[in-house]
Write a protein that holds these residues in place. Structure first.
Motif, PDB file in Angstrom:
ATOM      1  N   GLY A  53      41.400  92.234  81.677  1.00 18.24           N
ATOM      2  CA  GLY A  53      40.611  92.566  80.499  1.00 18.24           C
ATOM      3  C   GLY A  53      40.883  93.992  80.045  1.00 18.24           C
ATOM      4  O   GLY A  53      41.123  94.882  80.869  1.00 18.24           O
ATOM      5  N   VAL A  54      40.898  94.215  78.746  1.00 14.93           N
ATOM      6  CA  VAL A  54      41.158  95.556  78.192  1.00 14.93           C
ATOM      7  C   VAL A  54      40.161  95.874  77.095  1.00 14.93           C
ATOM      8  O   VAL A  54      39.579  94.981  76.476  1.00 14.93           O
ATOM      9  N   VAL A  55      39.984  97.171  76.855  1.00 14.92           N
ATOM     10  CA  VAL A  55      39.147  97.653  75.759  1.00 14.92           C
ATOM     11  C   VAL A  55      40.001  98.537  74.868  1.00 14.92           C
ATOM     12  O   VAL A  55      40.658  99.472  75.345  1.00 14.92           O
ATOM     13  N   SER A  59      38.960  99.124  60.186  1.00 13.87           N
ATOM     14  CA  SER A  59      38.221  97.873  60.376  1.00 13.87           C
ATOM     15  C   SER A  59      39.142  96.665  60.251  1.00 13.87           C
ATOM     16  O   SER A  59      39.045  95.702  61.026  1.00 13.87           O
ATOM     17  N   VAL A  60      40.029  96.708  59.280  1.00 11.18           N
ATOM     18  CA  VAL A  60      40.960  95.594  59.071  1.00 11.18           C
ATOM     19  C   VAL A  60      41.904  95.454  60.264  1.00 11.18           C
ATOM     20  O   VAL A  60      42.145  94.351  60.763  1.00 11.18           O
ATOM     21  N   LEU A  61      42.426  96.583  60.745  1.00 10.96           N
ATOM     22  CA  LEU A  61      43.329  96.514  61.900  1.00 10.96           C
ATOM     23  C   LEU A  61      42.573  96.045  63.141  1.00 10.96           C
ATOM     24  O   LEU A  61      43.100  95.254  63.938  1.00 10.96           O
ATOM     25  N   SER A  62      41.324  96.495  63.314  1.00 14.20           N
ATOM     26  CA  SER A  62      40.514  96.046  64.453  1.00 14.20           C
ATOM     27  C   SER A  62      40.385  94.528  64.453  1.00 14.20           C
ATOM     28  O   SER A  62      40.583  93.869  65.483  1.00 14.20           O
ATOM     29  N   ALA A  63      40.021  93.984  63.294  1.00 13.75           N
ATOM     30  CA  ALA A  63      39.844  92.537  63.185  1.00 13.75           C
ATOM     31  C   ALA A  63      41.156  91.797  63.435  1.00 13.75           C
ATOM     32  O   ALA A  63      41.177  90.739  64.082  1.00 13.75           O
ATOM     33  N   ALA A  64      42.259  92.353  62.940  1.00 14.17           N
ATOM     34  CA  ALA A  64      43.563  91.706  63.137  1.00 14.17           C
ATOM     35  C   ALA A  64      43.950  91.686  64.611  1.00 14.17           C
ATOM     36  O   ALA A  64      44.466  90.680  65.123  1.00 14.17           O
ATOM     37  N   ILE A  65      43.697  92.781  65.333  1.00 13.14           N
ATOM     38  CA  ILE A  65      44.022  92.834  66.763  1.00 13.14           C
ATOM     39  C   ILE A  65      43.188  91.814  67.529  1.00 13.14           C
ATOM     40  O   ILE A  65      43.693  91.081  68.390  1.00 13.14           O
ATOM     41  N   ALA A  66      41.884  91.769  67.217  1.00 10.42           N
ATOM     42  CA  ALA A  66      41.002  90.835  67.916  1.00 10.42           C
ATOM     43  C   ALA A  66      41.389  89.390  67.635  1.00 10.42           C
ATOM     44  O   ALA A  66      41.380  88.541  68.538  1.00 10.42           O
ATOM     45  N   GLY A  72      39.502  87.032  72.630  1.00  8.33           N
ATOM     46  CA  GLY A  72      39.219  88.285  71.950  1.00  8.33           C
ATOM     47  C   GLY A  72      37.733  88.432  71.684  1.00  8.33           C
ATOM     48  O   GLY A  72      37.010  87.446  71.549  1.00  8.33           O
ATOM     49  N   LEU A  73      37.286  89.675  71.610  1.00 10.79           N
ATOM     50  CA  LEU A  73      35.902  89.991  71.258  1.00 10.79           C
ATOM     51  C   LEU A  73      35.941  91.200  70.352  1.00 10.79           C
ATOM     52  O   LEU A  73      36.453  92.259  70.736  1.00 10.79           O
ATOM     53  N   ARG A  90      35.356  92.341  82.262  1.00  9.78           N
ATOM     54  CA  ARG A  90      35.268  91.580  83.507  1.00  9.78           C
ATOM     55  C   ARG A  90      35.736  90.146  83.336  1.00  9.78           C
ATOM     56  O   ARG A  90      36.280  89.543  84.255  1.00  9.78           O
ATOM     57  N   SER A  91      35.524  89.597  82.135  1.00 14.73           N
ATOM     58  CA  SER A  91      35.890  88.197  81.902  1.00 14.73           C
ATOM     59  C   SER A  91      37.341  88.041  81.463  1.00 14.73           C
ATOM     60  O   SER A  91      37.781  86.931  81.171  1.00 14.73           O
ATOM     61  N   GLY A  92      38.093  89.143  81.394  1.00 16.44           N
ATOM     62  CA  GLY A  92      39.506  89.073  81.047  1.00 16.44           C
ATOM     63  C   GLY A  92      39.780  89.078  79.559  1.00 16.44           C
ATOM     64  O   GLY A  92      40.903  88.774  79.134  1.00 16.44           O
ATOM     65  N   ARG A  93      38.796  89.457  78.750  1.00 15.17           N
ATOM     66  CA  ARG A  93      38.993  89.461  77.300  1.00 15.17           C
ATOM     67  C   ARG A  93      39.619  90.759  76.811  1.00 15.17           C
ATOM     68  O   ARG A  93      39.585  91.783  77.493  1.00 15.17           O
ATOM     69  N   THR A  94      40.172  90.677  75.600  1.00 16.17           N
ATOM     70  CA  THR A  94      40.596  91.871  74.885  1.00 16.17           C
ATOM     71  C   THR A  94      39.457  92.256  73.956  1.00 16.17           C
ATOM     72  O   THR A  94      39.168  91.547  72.986  1.00 16.17           O
ATOM     73  N   VAL A  95      38.786  93.354  74.260  1.00 21.10           N
ATOM     74  CA  VAL A  95      37.628  93.809  73.495  1.00 21.10           C
ATOM     75  C   VAL A  95      38.103  94.879  72.517  1.00 21.10           C
ATOM     76  O   VAL A  95      38.639  95.913  72.934  1.00 21.10           O
ATOM     77  N   VAL A  96      37.922  94.635  71.226  1.00 16.59           N
ATOM     78  CA  VAL A  96      38.393  95.562  70.195  1.00 16.59           C
ATOM     79  C   VAL A  96      37.181  96.144  69.474  1.00 16.59           C
ATOM     80  O   VAL A  96      36.339  95.404  68.967  1.00 16.59           O
TER      81      VAL A  96
END
Length: 357
Positions: free
Chosen positions: A118-120, A133-140, A150-151, A230-236
């Motif tokens: 998992g990464v932040v 904001s647009v890039l954040s949404a695109a990464i997620a 993704g989160l 902890r759950s292995g998600r990519t949190v953006v």
């Protein structure tokens, strides 16, 4: 075979209610028994046993086992420690002060061992209107479609709500003002509660601000980010340019902070100021350049002027602004925004792989 739940053995109704409330907060179902004799059939199989002092008063003639917790109200007494020893409890938790530890114990049962993938990622504009904001949404979205999960977390109380950008403002689910988080939270329980932006190939969970200027407490942000990791998600995280306790909470946890810089001289100066605020807290910072440059500045020149490594660059997608106004956020699979999102994910994954070697 039926799934085994944590076993709560409690003879004090007041303490039992507190334990059940904490288990519900973690989203964890439990089995109950009034005393150790009644617990005999489930004692060895349960993934976790939680006792209260009343149940621990009786002699424990059951086999010793791991993962037994003794819960008490207020500070432990000498009798509390004696009962913990007699029942083989590995830890004594005092309520309400150590409620977070009990939530964590239930969450561990629900989610299993913490994953290490998992990464932040924090994304912040080098100047206002940079497109963070647009890039954040695109990464997620890219992370969600890749299968890892993704989160998207909206950390900007003055951004109007990331749900509007996604075209999901009418979707049901709590926004920050309605999320009641204390201590550790289970990602499984959080995912069930949060709204999702659905696509043909999957869905993206998100936490958005509402229309009120009411931001979350730093502890709530940390709980969401930690649950996702902890759950292995990519949190953006879509970060505001105003540096408060909430921004510091994200930057301190992030594996990578991306500064989005339009390809113009004034934006470089503004981004350099942002970088100076980030550097004492961030473990790694990279630059995403948004072009084109009217004066012909190259992305590497922009990154060098700001003072951080270049991760990616992207041009404008003409149809994107109109799509956003129609509430149709959709990242083209081969567009420049999608490529930039992939570059950021590759950068953070490559960095973690290098750190593990």
């Amino acid at each position: 075979m039926a799934e085994e739940h944590p076993l709560v053995v409690a003879g004090d109704d007041t303490v039992l209610d507190e334990i059940l409330r904490v288990a519900a907060a973690a989203g964890c179902e439990v089995d109950r028994a009034p005393d150790l004799h009644a617990a005999r059939g489930r004692w060895a199989r349960a993934p976790l046993v939680v006792l209260d002092e009343e149940a621990a008063r009786l002699p424990n003639r059951l086999l010793r086992r791991n993962k037994v917790l003794l819960v008490c109200k207020g500070a432990p007494t000498p009798e509390t420690w004696e009962r913990a020893f007699n029942t083989g409890s590995e830890k004594v938790l005092s309520l309400p002060d150590e409620e977070g530890d009990l939530v964590g114990a239930f969450a561990d049962v629900l989610e299993g061992p913490a994953r290490d993938d998992g990464v932040v990622i924090g994304v912040i504009g080098g100047r206002g209107g940079a497109g963070a904001s647009v890039l954040s949404a695109a990464i997620a979205c890219r992370a969600a479609r890749s299968g890892g999960g993704g989160l998207l977390v909206d950390c900007d109380p003055l951004g109007g709500g990331i749900d509007i950008l996604l075209g999901a403002e009418r979707d049901r689910g709590p926004r920050w003002p309605e999320l009641d988080l204390g201590g550790r939270v289970s990602m499984t329980a959080l995912s069930e509660a949060l709204p999702r932006k659905r696509y043909a190939t999957g869905s993206l969970s998100f936490v958005s601000h509402g229309r009120e200027v009411l931001g979350p407490e730093p502890g709530a942000i940390e709980a969401v980010l930690s649950a996702g990791r902890r759950s292995g998600r990519t949190v953006v995280c879509d970060l505001p340019r105003q540096f408060g306790a909430e921004t510091s909470a994200v930057v301190g946890l992030a594996d990578l902070v991306v500064v989005v810089v339009p390809a113009e001289l004034r934006a470089c100066a503004a981004a350099k100021q942002v970088l100076e605020r980030l550097e004492p807290q961030a473990r790694r910072i990279g630059i995403a350049v948004r072009g084109p440059s009217a004066s012909g500045l190259a992305p590497l020149e922009i990154a060098s002027a700001v003072g951080a490594p270049l991760i990616t660059s992207m041009g404008r997608e003409r149809s994107l602004s109109m799509a956003l106004d129609r509430g149709e956020f959709m990242v083209k699979h081969r567009g420049q925004l999608a490529t930039a999102a992939a570059d950021v994910l590759a950068a953070v994954r490559g960095n973690l792989a290098g750190a593990s070697r």
